[in-house]
Each structure stands twice: as C-alpha cells, then as structure tokens.
Design an enzyme around this catalytic site. Sequence first.
Site, mmCIF file in Angstrom:
data_model
loop_
_atom_site.group_PDB
_atom_site.id
_atom_site.type_symbol
_atom_site.label_atom_id
_atom_site.label_comp_id
_atom_site.label_asym_id
_atom_site.label_seq_id
_atom_site.Cartn_x
_atom_site.Cartn_y
_atom_site.Cartn_z
ATOM 1 C CG PHE A 170 -1.540 1.213 1.671
ATOM 2 C CD1 PHE A 170 -2.118 2.086 0.764
ATOM 3 C CD2 PHE A 170 -1.573 1.536 3.031
ATOM 4 C CE1 PHE A 170 -2.712 3.266 1.191
ATOM 5 C CE2 PHE A 170 -2.161 2.706 3.464
ATOM 6 C CZ PHE A 170 -2.720 3.575 2.547
ATOM 7 N N GLY A 230 1.931 -7.451 -0.466
ATOM 8 C CA GLY A 230 2.021 -6.647 -1.677
ATOM 9 C C GLY A 230 1.397 -7.366 -2.860
ATOM 10 C CE1 TYR A 266 3.539 -3.538 12.579
ATOM 11 C CE2 TYR A 266 2.784 -1.976 14.236
ATOM 12 C CZ TYR A 266 3.185 -2.250 12.939
ATOM 13 O OH TYR A 266 3.235 -1.231 12.022
ATOM 14 C CE LYS A 306 6.758 -1.374 11.574
ATOM 15 N NZ LYS A 306 7.393 -1.090 10.270
ATOM 16 C CB VAL A 363 -1.221 5.063 6.715
ATOM 17 C CG1 VAL A 363 -1.119 5.697 5.335
ATOM 18 C CG2 VAL A 363 -0.061 5.504 7.592
HETATM 19 C C1 UD2 Z 1 -2.638 0.543 12.902
HETATM 20 C C2 UD2 Z 1 -1.713 -0.170 11.962
HETATM 21 C C3 UD2 Z 1 -0.500 -0.622 12.665
HETATM 22 C C4 UD2 Z 1 0.136 0.505 13.445
HETATM 23 C C5 UD2 Z 1 -0.892 1.318 14.241
HETATM 24 C C6 UD2 Z 1 -0.337 2.640 14.720
HETATM 25 C C7 UD2 Z 1 -2.830 -1.307 10.137
HETATM 26 C C8 UD2 Z 1 -3.403 -2.586 9.673
HETATM 27 N N1 UD2 Z 1 -2.368 -1.321 11.383
HETATM 28 O O1 UD2 Z 1 -3.069 -0.342 13.943
HETATM 29 O O2 UD2 Z 1 0.397 -1.152 11.713
HETATM 30 O O3 UD2 Z 1 0.888 1.283 12.591
HETATM 31 O O4 UD2 Z 1 -2.011 1.646 13.473
HETATM 32 O O5 UD2 Z 1 -1.170 3.175 15.683
HETATM 33 O O6 UD2 Z 1 -2.764 -0.327 9.436
HETATM 34 N N2 UD2 Z 1 -11.489 -1.798 14.256
HETATM 35 C C9 UD2 Z 1 -12.828 -2.131 14.360
HETATM 36 N N3 UD2 Z 1 -13.371 -2.928 13.397
HETATM 37 C C10 UD2 Z 1 -12.647 -3.428 12.348
HETATM 38 C C11 UD2 Z 1 -11.266 -3.092 12.267
HETATM 39 C C12 UD2 Z 1 -10.725 -2.272 13.241
HETATM 40 O O7 UD2 Z 1 -13.519 -1.705 15.289
HETATM 41 O O8 UD2 Z 1 -13.211 -4.149 11.517
HETATM 42 C C13 UD2 Z 1 -10.903 -0.920 15.278
HETATM 43 C C14 UD2 Z 1 -9.721 -1.577 15.973
HETATM 44 O O9 UD2 Z 1 -10.150 -2.375 17.040
HETATM 45 C C15 UD2 Z 1 -8.930 -0.354 16.414
HETATM 46 C C16 UD2 Z 1 -9.231 0.684 15.317
HETATM 47 O O10 UD2 Z 1 -10.394 0.226 14.651
HETATM 48 O O11 UD2 Z 1 -9.395 0.118 17.649
HETATM 49 C C17 UD2 Z 1 -8.116 0.822 14.321
HETATM 50 O O12 UD2 Z 1 -7.737 -0.477 13.918
HETATM 51 P P1 UD2 Z 1 -6.652 -0.743 12.754
HETATM 52 O O13 UD2 Z 1 -6.494 -2.213 12.653
HETATM 53 O O14 UD2 Z 1 -6.991 0.021 11.550
HETATM 54 O O15 UD2 Z 1 -5.356 -0.023 13.286
HETATM 55 P P2 UD2 Z 1 -4.488 -0.145 14.600
HETATM 56 O O16 UD2 Z 1 -4.616 1.182 15.262
HETATM 57 O O17 UD2 Z 1 -4.755 -1.368 15.377
#
Ligand code: UD2
Length: 311
Positions: A14, A39, A147, A151, A177
């Site tokens: 991405f 990818g 994870y 990082k 992002v």
């Molecule tokens: C994202 C990044 C991770 C890291 C982080 C930095 C992705 C996949 N992950 O993790 O690599 O850089 O950010 O803070 O980009 N959620 C729902 N329903 C869904 C999916 C997600 O409620 O179907 C919630 C999830 O529980 C979380 C929020 O949305 O509270 C964001 O989830 P995410 O997986 O997009 O990103 P995050 O913050 O876990």
Amino acid sequence: LEGKRILVTGAAGFIGSNLTDALLYQGAEVTGFDNLWNGRMENLESAQQNKKFIFHQGDVRDYDRLLHLMKDIDIVFHEAAFISVPKSILMPQLCNDVNITGTLNILNAARINDVEKIVFASSAAVYGDDPTLPKQEKMRLNPISPYAVTKQAAEAYMVSYNQAYNLNTTSLRYFNVYGPRQQGSPYSGAIAIFIANIFNRKNITIFGDGNQTRDFTYIKDIIKINLLAAESKESAGKIINVGTGKPISIIEIIKFMIEYSQKEGIEIEYDPIRAGDILHSYGDITLAKDILGFEADYDVFRGFKEYLDFY
Ligand code: UD2
C-alpha cells in the site's frame, strides 16, 4: 530527487507502491523489492510502464540479496514489514524476524554500500496505552503488542546506526494510514475494511464500544513527508511523528462513511476489544513541522472523500 537511485522495500504494498509512483513522477530511478505476501503486483502496474523502474521479488530477511541490490543505491525507503498488530500476537517470532532482523539487514547493507539516506516506516503503535495525549516523540514508550516492540527496536537501530556509523537515518512514526491500495483484508487498516464492507453492503463490526480514537492519516500526506525526509539533513538520527494531529473516534468515522457514501441497510455490530489494541491515539506533530516543514493537507473527511473517488 530526479536522477537519484532509490530502493523501495515493500514496493508492491500500500504505502510502498504509492511512494514508488511518486518517486518515478519526480524522475528518480526506482528499484522495487517485495516478497509479495501482502504486496500485489497490480499495485505496480503503472510503475512497470516506466523504464526507470525495476522490480525484484525477495525478502528483507535475505541479507545477501540486499547487499547486492544496494550496490548503486543513493536512498532507501524501508516500507517492507510484518504489518498487522493482531497477526503479530499469533506469530511473534516471524514478526520479529521480518521487522527487526529485516531492518538490521537493511542498515548493514546500506552502511557497506555507503547509502546516503534511509527513511524508515515506523508506527505510532510504539506509544502503546500510555494515557498521555497527544503522543510526543520524547515520551516513554509502552508497546503492548509484539508488533509495537519490533517497531520500537527497529527505530532504535535506526538511531544507533546514525550515532555509531553516521548514517543519515530517519524514522517516521505513522499514525493510522489509509487510502487507495490499502487492502480490505481482515488484517488491513480499519478504514479499508469499513469502505469494503460499505460497498459490499456488509455489516461493520466494531471491536469495543467504538469510542476508541485514532489519528487517521491520508496516504498523500505520508508520501509528502517521505519526500521531504529524503532530502533533509536535519532529520538525520531523528524519529518523527506523522499524523494530522487530530483524533476521531471509530464510531464517528463509520457514521460519516456510511452517510457520505449513501449506502443503505448497513448495520453496526459490536465484538469484544481486540487483544493488543490501544484505546486512544493521536500525535503531536510539531517536530515534523519544525524539522521538515510538514503539515498534513488532509483531515480524515477530505481524505475519505478522495479515497472514495478512487474506489
Ligand atoms: C494501525 C496499523 C499498525 C500501526 C498502528 C499505529 C494497520 C493494519 N495497522 O493499527 O500497523 O501502525 O495503526 O497506531 O494499518 N477496528 C474495528 N473494526 C474493524 C477493524 C478495526 O472496530 O473491523 C478498530 C480496531 O479495534 C482499532 C481501530 O479500529 O481500535 C483501528 O484499527 P486498525 O487495525 O486500523 O489499526 P491499529 O490502530 O490497530
């Protein structure tokens, strides 16, 4: 960056593929490297029309390969990674090998080949669940997933290779992002999942109560700061937050997305909080402005509208 010879790891992903397109547009020569786990070659369709682009399939765990690939490289953008927080809980060792050993391989190959600059894709996940907001680069880190630990370690390697070997390394701590080419798989970012569900008229699942907040950052702003970092000397050895500086709750963004895309019949379901998830996250982006003159052009509403046009 015209005429610069650039290696993008994770080039078919991405962020890597969007970055590759931007670099080619600037007239750079780009070598793309990707193991094609996440990818997809279709992300590189337009890049492959360009004579200044060459693609190699391979893995950042393969040090000899990197050593060879970096022979005539000026700048490296290290975007290849094991990217999923929940998956890292299932496979911590693999996450460690790709994100820590892989990054160390990049640094060692860069050092031996006298690479001018390395820009590393780090993550705001390193802050973990410390309640202090906004997150500042100098805060004590509190990673709560494997994870996030990888990082943090990779960032520390970036800093130490600046100190010990005078390499010009910069880590960019991305807050969440989103944008075109982010896959709607169960392991991709929330906005990509929500948009795919809305278009397929499937219900959306919220993990937790939906009041958790994130600083959603549009891909174009990520590209912008990468290009700024590539040409900057002041950012050597630095770790810099990249976000909009403004949080939004998950429930609020879902409601906006459903309303704006005018699709009907989409229900919201609730599941328990995911292991490793942090509650609130948004960044102080003063350093990005001070060091790189960066400010985000896209708030989440503008970004989502543009993303939808690509959909
Ligand atoms: C994202 C990044 C991770 C890291 C982080 C930095 C992705 C996949 N992950 O993790 O690599 O850089 O950010 O803070 O980009 N959620 C729902 N329903 C869904 C999916 C997600 O409620 O179907 C919630 C999830 O529980 C979380 C929020 O949305 O509270 C964001 O989830 P995410 O997986 O997009 O990103 P995050 O913050 O876990």
